[in-house]
Design an enzyme around this catalytic site. Structure first.
Site, mmCIF file in Angstrom:
data_model
loop_
_atom_site.group_PDB
_atom_site.id
_atom_site.type_symbol
_atom_site.label_atom_id
_atom_site.label_comp_id
_atom_site.label_asym_id
_atom_site.label_seq_id
_atom_site.Cartn_x
_atom_site.Cartn_y
_atom_site.Cartn_z
ATOM 1 N N THR A 1 -46.956 23.343 125.953
ATOM 2 C CA THR A 1 -45.251 23.938 125.330
ATOM 3 C C THR A 1 -44.415 24.078 127.045
ATOM 4 O O THR A 1 -43.403 23.544 127.328
ATOM 5 C CB THR A 1 -44.766 25.033 124.918
ATOM 6 O OG1 THR A 1 -46.304 24.566 123.544
ATOM 7 C CG2 THR A 1 -43.701 24.709 124.200
ATOM 8 N N THR B 1 -50.492 32.959 124.377
ATOM 9 C CA THR B 1 -52.007 31.658 123.115
ATOM 10 C C THR B 1 -52.905 32.713 124.000
ATOM 11 O O THR B 1 -52.854 33.995 124.368
ATOM 12 C CB THR B 1 -52.408 30.992 125.136
ATOM 13 O OG1 THR B 1 -53.685 30.141 124.450
ATOM 14 C CG2 THR B 1 -52.189 31.543 126.420
ATOM 15 N N ARG C 1 -47.635 19.783 117.926
ATOM 16 C CA ARG C 1 -47.899 19.749 119.570
ATOM 17 C C ARG C 1 -47.266 18.117 120.106
ATOM 18 O O ARG C 1 -48.425 18.029 121.035
ATOM 19 C CB ARG C 1 -50.302 19.414 119.644
ATOM 20 C CG ARG C 1 -50.716 20.762 118.697
ATOM 21 C CD ARG C 1 -52.230 21.085 119.410
ATOM 22 N NE ARG C 1 -52.398 22.162 119.050
ATOM 23 C CZ ARG C 1 -53.047 22.865 119.241
ATOM 24 N NH1 ARG C 1 -52.603 23.512 120.450
ATOM 25 N NH2 ARG C 1 -53.695 23.793 119.073
ATOM 26 N N GLU D 1 -65.511 28.651 123.455
ATOM 27 C CA GLU D 1 -65.996 27.354 123.097
ATOM 28 C C GLU D 1 -66.180 26.385 123.684
ATOM 29 O O GLU D 1 -67.015 25.008 124.112
ATOM 30 C CB GLU D 1 -64.722 26.931 122.447
ATOM 31 C CG GLU D 1 -63.235 27.035 123.100
ATOM 32 C CD GLU D 1 -62.474 25.874 122.293
ATOM 33 O OE1 GLU D 1 -62.489 25.304 121.713
ATOM 34 O OE2 GLU D 1 -61.654 26.667 122.362
ATOM 35 N N ASP E 1 -55.823 32.676 124.841
ATOM 36 C CA ASP E 1 -56.691 32.388 125.970
ATOM 37 C C ASP E 1 -56.641 32.933 126.581
ATOM 38 O O ASP E 1 -56.548 33.102 127.932
ATOM 39 C CB ASP E 1 -56.021 30.625 125.972
ATOM 40 C CG ASP E 1 -57.748 30.074 124.969
ATOM 41 O OD1 ASP E 1 -58.099 30.317 124.475
ATOM 42 O OD2 ASP E 1 -56.910 28.168 125.371
#
Length: 397
Positions: free
Chosen positions: A140, A160, A84, A257, A162
């Site tokens: 990224t 991703t 990351r 989340e 998500d």
């Protein structure tokens, strides 16, 4: 004698199933086009930390060919590893050990913050790269935009779980996450039902609720998304009704989340990563406790997050990964740059690199989510793309 053109490929951020299919397919197509292919290890760290020298740093750079990548698409994760690292926001403790202190000071942008983009640009030049293929999510790809602004030729590929990257209706990893979440929930129905409980499943989605929403869609479940703060008393009432009406005396809800009830809050824990993100405290555990207090029914909570990114991709993610890789190389062959592979209006396409200032794409609550019943909207879908979409614009040339 002129050397072959060179292309570099890297994976940044969290791993998802399908990355190795991209790496393999880019390598196969690039070699057909006469490129030498180099895998850059550990995401952007591979371009910040590689040691300068006459030879490429084997800790961070690996030559790729048809032999070395032949079987990597049969497994999940990323063969090139990931990190990351954010070259524009590095702490002193994370700077390359060989970076001269005086030069590092010149790149300091704030208290314990350094922008070492110049180092990345130098390493790209030293490697002799003619093109770069970064694979990643918003974080990224935000640095991909910075490199494009500095003249680096690149074509990006979105990934991703998500599914919240601007400019595309689909990101690699999303289908596998939904498929795996569906399987896990259906397995755990037996435990929830055996004990006649209310289940709370936590799933990825810090800022966007696509993963929770689509999992609810395929499991006929209720869900909670970050875009729609909810009335926890009403949720508890509906789950208690579901529990009473179910012959097996159980019910459950899927929570992203980042979803939170009106007036509630979820603490962020741990150290922030290089992009400023901290982990959210486990919302399923907290919500399960609240629901039990409101209903008097025993609850159970289950975390479906990291298991969803493990293992090999499903057929959709593998197919999209292969197509994205091959069409990315078509753009390279055509001399295009600063583009990102995409699904737009249900079709393979490409788009501009995401604007870092705009952040992640959000669920269109009005057309996709029934806030009163905590469910996806199942009506009015005639004529919509297969993946329903989230408001991307038609292809701009």
């Amino acid at each position: 004698m002129a050397r072959n053109r060179r292309i570099g490929i890297l994976t940044g951020g969290g791993d998802v199933p399908g990355l190795n299919s991209v790496i393999k397919s880019v390598t196969y197509r690039a070699t057909e086009l006469g490129f030498d292919v180099f895998g850059i290890r550990r995401g952007w760290e591979g371009l910040t930390h590689q040691q300068p020298g006459a030879e490429m740093d084997s800790r961070y750079v690996v030559p790729l060919d048809r032999i070395s990548t032949r079987t990597i698409d049969r497994t999940g994760g990323t063969w090139l590893h990931s990190s990351r690292t954010n070259p524009r926001k590095m702490k002193k403790s994370t700077l390359p050990p060989h970076l001269d202190a005086a030069r590092a000071e010149q790149m300091r942008t704030g208290e314990d913050r350094y922008d070492i983009t110049p180092v990345v640009l130098e390493n790209i030049e030293a490697m002799g790269l003619d093109y770069l293929i970064p694979i990643g999510g918003d974080d990224t790809l935000s640095f991909s935009q910075a490199l494009h602004d500095n003249g680096v030729p690149l074509i990006a590929i979105p990934k991703t779980m998500d599914n919240d990257v601007q400019g595309t209706e689909y990101c690699i990893g999303f289908s596998t996450a939904i498929t795996r979440a569906k399987d896990a929930i259906n397995r755990q129905r037996t435990t929830i039902g055996s004990h006649e409980r209310i289940g709370v499943f936590r799933i990825f989605g810090r800022d966007a609720g696509f993963t929770a929403l689509y999992t609810a869609f395929v499991t006929s479940a209720r869900c909670l998304i970050p875009e729609a703060p909810y009335d926890i008393d009403r949720l508890a009432t509906i789950l208690a009704e579901d529990h009473a009406n179910n012959p097996s005396h159980y019910s459950f809800v899927i929570t992203a989340e980042g979803a939170i009830w009106e007036g509630g809050s979820i603490a962020e824990v741990g150290e922030p990563d290089a992009f400023g993100h901290k982990h959210k405290a486990n919302v399923s555990e907290i919500l399960a406790s609240e629901i039990k207090a409101l209903t008097g029914i025993d609850t159970i909570h289950s975390d479906l997050t990291y298991d969803l990114r493990s293992g090999e991709p499903d057929s959709v993610d593998q197919m999209v990964a292969i197509v994205f890789a091959n069409t990315a190389m078509e753009l390279v062959a055509d001399g295009r740059r600063g583009r990102m592979m995409a699904i737009r209006e249900g079709r393979y396409s490409h788009s501009p690199l995401p604007d870092p200032e705009l952040g992640a794409v959000s669920v269109d609550v009005e057309t996709m989510y029934n806030q009163d019943r905590f469910r996806p909207i199942y009506t009015g879908l005639l004529g919509r793309p297969l993946l329903l979409g989230h408001g991307v614009t038609p292809l701009d040339e």
